[in-house]
Scaffold this active site. Structure first.
Site, PDB file in Angstrom:
ATOM      1  N   LYS A  42       1.095  -1.193  -0.214  1.00 15.12           N
ATOM      2  CA  LYS A  42      -0.066  -0.013  -0.064  1.00 15.12           C
ATOM      3  C   LYS A  42       0.943   1.299  -0.073  1.00 15.12           C
ATOM      4  CE  LYS A  42      -2.332  -1.418   3.963  1.00 15.12           C
ATOM      5  NZ  LYS A  42      -2.244  -2.910   4.144  1.00 15.12           N
ATOM      6  N   GLY A  43       2.125   1.057   0.448  1.00 12.79           N
ATOM      7  CA  GLY A  43       3.028   2.335   0.552  1.00 12.79           C
ATOM      8  C   GLY A  43       3.026   3.255  -0.520  1.00 12.79           C
ATOM      9  N   GLU A  98       7.631   2.481  -6.278  1.00 17.39           N
ATOM     10  CA  GLU A  98       7.764   2.047  -4.821  1.00 17.39           C
ATOM     11  C   GLU A  98       7.767   3.421  -3.827  1.00 17.39           C
ATOM     12  OE1 GLU A  98       7.590   0.064  -2.665  1.00 17.39           O
ATOM     13  OE2 GLU A  98       8.401  -1.854  -3.198  1.00 17.39           O
ATOM     14  N   ASP A 102      14.374  -0.273   0.961  1.00 16.00           N
ATOM     15  CA  ASP A 102      14.984  -0.482   2.248  1.00 16.00           C
ATOM     16  C   ASP A 102      15.892  -1.608   2.248  1.00 16.00           C
ATOM     17  OD1 ASP A 102      15.266  -1.326   5.185  1.00 16.00           O
ATOM     18  OD2 ASP A 102      13.727   0.424   5.543  1.00 16.00           O
ATOM     19  N   LYS A 130      16.794   3.989   1.142  1.00 11.39           N
ATOM     20  CA  LYS A 130      17.562   4.147   2.208  1.00 11.39           C
ATOM     21  C   LYS A 130      18.802   3.050   2.015  1.00 11.39           C
ATOM     22  CE  LYS A 130      14.497   4.531   6.540  1.00 11.39           C
ATOM     23  NZ  LYS A 130      13.912   3.770   7.370  1.00 11.39           N
ATOM     24  N   PHE A 151      13.157   6.557  11.003  1.00  8.92           N
ATOM     25  CA  PHE A 151      11.939   5.898  10.697  1.00  8.92           C
ATOM     26  C   PHE A 151      10.907   7.057  10.309  1.00  8.92           C
ATOM     27  CE2 PHE A 151       7.964   3.857  11.869  1.00  8.92           C
ATOM     28  CZ  PHE A 151       8.064   2.472  11.203  1.00  8.92           C
ATOM     29  N   ASP A 158       3.652   4.001   6.696  1.00 11.80           N
ATOM     30  CA  ASP A 158       2.900   4.018   7.561  1.00 11.80           C
ATOM     31  C   ASP A 158       3.876   3.463   8.905  1.00 11.80           C
ATOM     32  OD1 ASP A 158       3.679   1.256   6.701  1.00 11.80           O
ATOM     33  OD2 ASP A 158       2.155   0.391   8.242  1.00 11.80           O
TER      34      ASP A 158
HETATM   35  C1  PRP Z   1       7.232  -1.436   2.394  1.00  9.05           C
HETATM   36  C2  PRP Z   1       7.410  -0.531   1.189  1.00  9.05           C
HETATM   37  C3  PRP Z   1       8.099  -1.244   0.285  1.00  9.05           C
HETATM   38  C4  PRP Z   1       8.978  -2.319   1.036  1.00  9.05           C
HETATM   39  C5  PRP Z   1      10.481  -1.968   0.994  1.00  9.05           C
HETATM   40  O1  PRP Z   1       6.172  -2.214   2.222  1.00  9.05           O
HETATM   41  O2  PRP Z   1       6.299  -0.209   0.854  1.00  9.05           O
HETATM   42  O3  PRP Z   1       7.278  -2.023  -0.692  1.00  9.05           O
HETATM   43  O4  PRP Z   1       8.483  -2.354   2.494  1.00  9.05           O
HETATM   44  O5  PRP Z   1      11.192  -2.755   1.953  1.00  9.05           O
HETATM   45  P1  PRP Z   1      12.341  -3.685   1.601  1.00  9.05           P
HETATM   46  O6  PRP Z   1      13.313  -2.921   0.514  1.00  9.05           O
HETATM   47  O7  PRP Z   1      12.945  -3.972   2.953  1.00  9.05           O
HETATM   48  O8  PRP Z   1      11.831  -4.879   0.765  1.00  9.05           O
HETATM   49  P2  PRP Z   1       5.477  -2.923   3.694  1.00  9.05           P
HETATM   50  O9  PRP Z   1       5.812  -4.550   3.586  1.00  9.05           O
HETATM   51  O10 PRP Z   1       5.720  -2.339   4.732  1.00  9.05           O
HETATM   52  O11 PRP Z   1       3.913  -2.785   3.070  1.00  9.05           O
HETATM   53  P3  PRP Z   1       3.265  -1.706   2.856  1.00  9.05           P
HETATM   54  O12 PRP Z   1       3.473  -1.025   1.529  1.00  9.05           O
HETATM   55  O13 PRP Z   1       1.715  -2.001   2.774  1.00  9.05           O
HETATM   56  O14 PRP Z   1       3.606  -0.823   4.010  1.00  9.05           O
END
Ligand code: PRP
Length: 179
Positions: A42-43, A98, A102, A130, A151, A158
């Site tokens: 969803k991000g 995206e 991370d 990041k 953070f 979120d």
């Molecule tokens: C978050 C963000 C990315 C992912 C990046 O999604 O939206 O899709 O993490 O992190 P990474 O590089 O460590 O894989 P999350 O799983 O928190 O779901 P969300 O988008 O619903 O918040």
């Protein structure tokens, strides 16, 4: 400012400028093409909607829900596909949008999956990068803001599913995530 925030780190105006620049970069890259823009939910939803509306390239949109964090702030390392795309990506120029890269696991998973399904090309754009948190060697083709290990929440990002609708990006007070 939202009462749970310690400070705002990126304002609405700053986001708007970066979105405009990313859209111009993509329009140049996709000249004469008709890409499929994919929002990783969803991000990325806020960034995605602003980005595709700022682009002039004719395109289609689709959505995929991928989750690797659940309620915590540490990546599980195994992004789970909660909802798949409706479109067939075979032969398509796929633009993945995206909110944040991370650990890099989600980006690698999406890239391998979509190229594995026969996408003609794969381009990834992220609002935040990041690099200090990377666990796998991967980089988005375009990133709007490079940040440290703060953070952050807001504009799609979120903490425990809260704060996504803030129009700016800020740092949470410690007491919020330590309670
Ligand atoms: C978050 C963000 C990315 C992912 C990046 O999604 O939206 O899709 O993490 O992190 P990474 O590089 O460590 O894989 P999350 O799983 O928190 O779901 P969300 O988008 O619903 O918040």
């Amino acid at each position: 400012m939202n009462k749970d925030l310690q400070s705002i780190v990126i304002t609405e105006d700053e986001i708007r400028e970066k979105v405009k620049a990313a859209a111009a970069w993509l329009d140049e890259r996709y000249k004469g093409k008709n890409p499929l823009a994919v929002s990783v939910l969803k991000g990325s939803v806020m960034f995605f909607c602003d980005l595709v509306r700022a682009m002039e390239t004719p395109l289609q949109i689709d959505f995929m829900t991928v989750s690797s964090y659940g309620k915590g702030s540490v990546s599980s390392g195994v992004p789970k596909i909660v909802m798949d795309l409706a479109a067939n990506v075979s032969g398509r120029d796929v633009l993945l949008v995206e909110d944040i890269v991370d650990s890099g696991h989600t980006l690698v998973r999406m890239r391998d999956l979509l190229l594995g399904r026969g996408a003609a090309s794969f381009t990834a754009v992220t609002l935040f990068d990041k690099p200090c948190r990377r666990q796998v060697d991967v980089k988005a083709d375009y990133s709007c803001f490079e940040i440290g290990d703060e953070f952050i929440v807001g504009y799609g990002l979120d903490y425990a599913q809260q704060y996504r609708t803030l129009p700016y990006v800020g740092i949470l007070k410690r007491e919020i995530y330590e309670k």
